[in-house]
Design a protein around this motif. Structure first.
Motif, mmCIF file in Angstrom:
data_model
loop_
_atom_site.group_PDB
_atom_site.id
_atom_site.type_symbol
_atom_site.label_atom_id
_atom_site.label_comp_id
_atom_site.label_asym_id
_atom_site.label_seq_id
_atom_site.Cartn_x
_atom_site.Cartn_y
_atom_site.Cartn_z
ATOM 1 N N ILE A 179 0.864 -1.184 0.000
ATOM 2 C CA ILE A 179 0.000 0.000 0.000
ATOM 3 C C ILE A 179 0.901 1.234 0.000
ATOM 4 C CG2 ILE A 179 -1.768 1.281 1.268
ATOM 5 C CD1 ILE A 179 -2.586 -1.430 2.503
ATOM 6 N N PRO A 180 0.847 2.064 -1.025
ATOM 7 C CA PRO A 180 1.753 3.218 -1.097
ATOM 8 C C PRO A 180 1.438 4.263 -0.035
ATOM 9 C CG PRO A 180 0.142 3.277 -2.881
ATOM 10 C CD PRO A 180 -0.035 1.955 -2.201
ATOM 11 N N VAL A 181 2.498 4.877 0.478
ATOM 12 C CA VAL A 181 2.376 5.969 1.452
ATOM 13 C C VAL A 181 3.121 7.154 0.849
ATOM 14 C CG1 VAL A 181 2.747 6.671 3.842
ATOM 15 C CG2 VAL A 181 2.379 4.255 3.307
ATOM 16 N N PRO A 182 2.437 7.993 0.063
ATOM 17 C CA PRO A 182 3.110 9.021 -0.746
ATOM 18 C C PRO A 182 4.017 9.956 0.046
ATOM 19 C CG PRO A 182 0.815 8.793 -1.393
ATOM 20 C CD PRO A 182 0.985 7.980 -0.151
ATOM 21 N N ASP A 183 3.522 10.516 1.145
ATOM 22 C CA ASP A 183 4.337 11.487 1.880
ATOM 23 C C ASP A 183 4.959 10.893 3.141
ATOM 24 O OD1 ASP A 183 2.038 11.145 3.282
ATOM 25 O OD2 ASP A 183 1.549 13.269 3.507
ATOM 26 N N GLY A 184 4.931 9.568 3.255
ATOM 27 C CA GLY A 184 5.539 8.918 4.415
ATOM 28 C C GLY A 184 4.709 8.960 5.673
ATOM 29 N N ARG A 185 3.484 9.453 5.590
ATOM 30 C CA ARG A 185 2.609 9.539 6.764
ATOM 31 C C ARG A 185 1.339 8.736 6.510
ATOM 32 N NH1 ARG A 185 -1.714 12.277 8.741
ATOM 33 N NH2 ARG A 185 -1.687 12.785 10.977
ATOM 34 N N VAL A 186 0.949 7.938 7.503
ATOM 35 C CA VAL A 186 -0.254 7.119 7.377
ATOM 36 C C VAL A 186 -1.484 7.987 7.623
ATOM 37 C CG1 VAL A 186 -1.525 5.139 8.278
ATOM 38 C CG2 VAL A 186 0.967 5.053 8.129
ATOM 39 N N THR A 187 -2.347 8.079 6.633
ATOM 40 C CA THR A 187 -3.610 8.813 6.766
ATOM 41 C C THR A 187 -4.720 7.834 7.122
ATOM 42 O OG1 THR A 187 -4.142 8.526 4.434
ATOM 43 C CG2 THR A 187 -2.825 10.474 5.038
ATOM 44 N N PRO A 188 -5.874 8.330 7.570
ATOM 45 C CA PRO A 188 -6.994 7.410 7.847
ATOM 46 C C PRO A 188 -7.388 6.563 6.652
ATOM 47 C CG PRO A 188 -7.418 9.546 8.841
ATOM 48 C CD PRO A 188 -6.168 9.701 8.019
ATOM 49 N N GLU A 189 -7.268 7.125 5.446
ATOM 50 C CA GLU A 189 -7.599 6.342 4.250
ATOM 51 C C GLU A 189 -6.620 5.183 4.083
ATOM 52 O OE1 GLU A 189 -7.255 9.614 4.342
ATOM 53 O OE2 GLU A 189 -9.380 10.199 4.172
ATOM 54 N N ILE A 190 -5.337 5.452 4.275
ATOM 55 C CA ILE A 190 -4.331 4.384 4.179
ATOM 56 C C ILE A 190 -4.533 3.363 5.292
ATOM 57 C CG2 ILE A 190 -1.867 3.885 4.350
ATOM 58 C CD1 ILE A 190 -1.330 6.595 3.047
ATOM 59 N N GLY A 191 -4.818 3.858 6.509
ATOM 60 C CA GLY A 191 -5.042 2.958 7.634
ATOM 61 C C GLY A 191 -6.223 2.032 7.414
ATOM 62 N N ARG A 192 -7.298 2.567 6.832
ATOM 63 C CA ARG A 192 -8.468 1.720 6.564
ATOM 64 C C ARG A 192 -8.156 0.679 5.485
ATOM 65 N NH1 ARG A 192 -11.297 6.588 7.866
ATOM 66 N NH2 ARG A 192 -11.098 7.409 5.746
ATOM 67 N N GLU A 193 -7.298 1.039 4.525
ATOM 68 C CA GLU A 193 -6.904 0.062 3.510
ATOM 69 C C GLU A 193 -6.035 -1.039 4.134
ATOM 70 O OE1 GLU A 193 -6.554 -1.810 -0.197
ATOM 71 O OE2 GLU A 193 -7.983 -0.352 0.636
ATOM 72 N N VAL A 194 -5.149 -0.646 5.041
ATOM 73 C CA VAL A 194 -4.348 -1.641 5.758
ATOM 74 C C VAL A 194 -5.259 -2.571 6.553
ATOM 75 C CG1 VAL A 194 -2.659 -1.974 7.604
ATOM 76 C CG2 VAL A 194 -2.290 -0.187 5.889
ATOM 77 N N THR A 195 -6.245 -1.992 7.214
ATOM 78 C CA THR A 195 -7.192 -2.792 7.993
ATOM 79 C C THR A 195 -7.935 -3.774 7.093
ATOM 80 O OG1 THR A 195 -7.476 -1.065 9.653
ATOM 81 C CG2 THR A 195 -9.269 -2.693 9.427
ATOM 82 N N ARG A 196 -8.355 -3.316 5.900
ATOM 83 C CA ARG A 196 -9.062 -4.189 4.973
ATOM 84 C C ARG A 196 -8.199 -5.377 4.578
ATOM 85 N NH1 ARG A 196 -9.319 -5.613 -0.012
ATOM 86 N NH2 ARG A 196 -7.524 -4.309 -0.564
ATOM 87 N N VAL A 197 -6.901 -5.115 4.358
ATOM 88 C CA VAL A 197 -5.994 -6.196 3.925
ATOM 89 C C VAL A 197 -5.754 -7.181 5.063
ATOM 90 C CG1 VAL A 197 -3.646 -6.700 3.153
ATOM 91 C CG2 VAL A 197 -4.875 -4.760 2.181
ATOM 92 N N VAL A 198 -5.466 -6.676 6.259
ATOM 93 C CA VAL A 198 -5.105 -7.577 7.356
ATOM 94 C C VAL A 198 -6.311 -8.339 7.906
ATOM 95 C CG1 VAL A 198 -3.094 -6.197 7.981
ATOM 96 C CG2 VAL A 198 -5.268 -5.781 9.148
ATOM 97 N N ARG A 199 -7.479 -7.745 7.819
ATOM 98 C CA ARG A 199 -8.676 -8.447 8.317
ATOM 99 C C ARG A 199 -9.162 -9.528 7.348
ATOM 100 N NH1 ARG A 199 -11.794 -6.212 12.568
ATOM 101 N NH2 ARG A 199 -13.594 -7.294 11.675
ATOM 102 N N LYS A 200 -8.889 -9.320 6.060
ATOM 103 C CA LYS A 200 -9.270 -10.317 5.028
ATOM 104 C C LYS A 200 -10.746 -10.667 5.090
ATOM 105 C CE LYS A 200 -4.672 -12.399 4.981
ATOM 106 N NZ LYS A 200 -4.093 -11.511 5.995
ATOM 107 N N GLY A 201 -11.559 -9.647 5.262
ATOM 108 C CA GLY A 201 -12.995 -9.841 5.282
ATOM 109 C C GLY A 201 -13.550 -10.312 6.603
ATOM 110 N N ALA A 202 -12.730 -10.534 7.604
ATOM 111 C CA ALA A 202 -13.207 -11.001 8.907
ATOM 112 C C ALA A 202 -13.836 -9.874 9.698
ATOM 113 C CB ALA A 202 -12.044 -11.592 9.706
#
Length: 286
Positions: free
Chosen positions: A263-286
């Motif tokens: 998941i790209p982090v353009p400015d090196g800072r995790v935004t809520p949008e990036i965090g929610r995408e990380v959550t989607r990947v790690v939860r795998k639909g759970a």
């Protein structure tokens, strides 16, 4: 491989002795002394002591006495370990039933009143010093709306809440993945902080045992109470420190987690949008 297994066995044996047998031997000796002062000697002990003094004690008797002392010490250590686990469970506030809910609700009301006072002072344009004092009073209850009946439990629970609000990250599922990308020195610091919590709980376990042993000899009761109170103070500090270190790990290395998952982090800072995408990947639909 054999040398590795032998070394591992030595390390485990050393830890077993240091964690169970040595403090257990002190506890058993204290109980024996207290019993003798309060009730007299143990049944059959006079005969063994007399034989030992006269040099008539057999090697089998000495070996049996030594083995019995070690087993009693280890048994006491296991009891203390179990009591420490119970204390750890109580500290983190994962209590079932209405008692835990009632205490957690009480803490939520206190936090809400403190938060309301802070917001009112902020709207009135109070000084930074006043706002800092009000924030300190609120944060002494919890750093987020309380969900646990204990302050220590809310120190950990607030971590997930704060990370979820700031980064949109589900820490329950994200932490195991984050742990794998943390630098070795960071993991070492976190391990030491976690061990400090466990050591405090272990001291509390011994405190509980000494309090119970006060029924045999009363001085053991106050000693146990002192150990328990010391463990609570140290445990509270250790849990707070662990929660702060875990949150710091997310702040400093959350971007590494995202990039490791593609998941790209353009400015090196995790935004809520990036965090929610990380959550989607790690939860795998759970």
């Amino acid at each position: 491989m054999n040398s590795f297994l032998n070394e591992l066995a030595k390390q485990l044996a050393g830890k077993w002795v240091s964690l169970l047998v040595v403090p257990g031997a002190l506890f058993v000796a204290s109980v024996v002394v207290g019993w003798r002062m309060h009730f007299g000697s143990w049944p059959g002990s006079d005969h063994f002591v007399a034989a030992l003094q006269q040099g008539r004690a057999s090697g089998g008797q000495l070996a049996a006495a030594a083995l019995g002392a070690v087993l009693l010490s280890a048994w006491a250590g296991l009891l203390a370990q179990g009591a420490g686990r119970a204390v750890h469970w109580l500290w983190l506030g994962q209590w079932p039933g209405r008692t835990g809910e009632a205490l957690a609700d009480r803490r939520r009301r206190r936090w809400a009143r403190a938060q309301e006072g802070y917001e009112q002072a902020y709207r009135q344009g109070q000084s930074d010093e006043t706002l800092a004092q009000l924030a300190y009073r609120r944060n002494r209850i919890a750093l987020a709306p309380p969900t646990r009946p204990t302050r220590m439990g809310d120190s950990i629970a607030a971590l997930s809440t704060r990370v979820g609000i700031e980064y949109g990250l589900d820490l329950e599922h994200g932490w195991p993945r984050l742990w794998l990308v943390l630098p070795e020195e960071v993991r070492a610091v976190l391990d030491e902080s976690r061990d400090a919590v466990n050591r405090s709980a272990a001291v509390a376990g011994w405190g509980v045992l000494y309090i119970l042993a006060g029924a045999v000899w009363w001085p053991l009761g106050p000693a146990g109470l002192g150990a328990l109170l010391t463990a609570v103070v140290r445990g509270r500090s250790a849990v707070t420190n662990l929660a702060q270190l875990m949150e710091s790990a997310v702040d400093l290395h959350g971007a590494s987690l995202a990039t490791s998952l593609g998941i790209p982090v353009p400015d090196g800072r995790v935004t809520p949008e990036i965090g929610r995408e990380v959550t989607r990947v790690v939860r795998k639909g759970a």
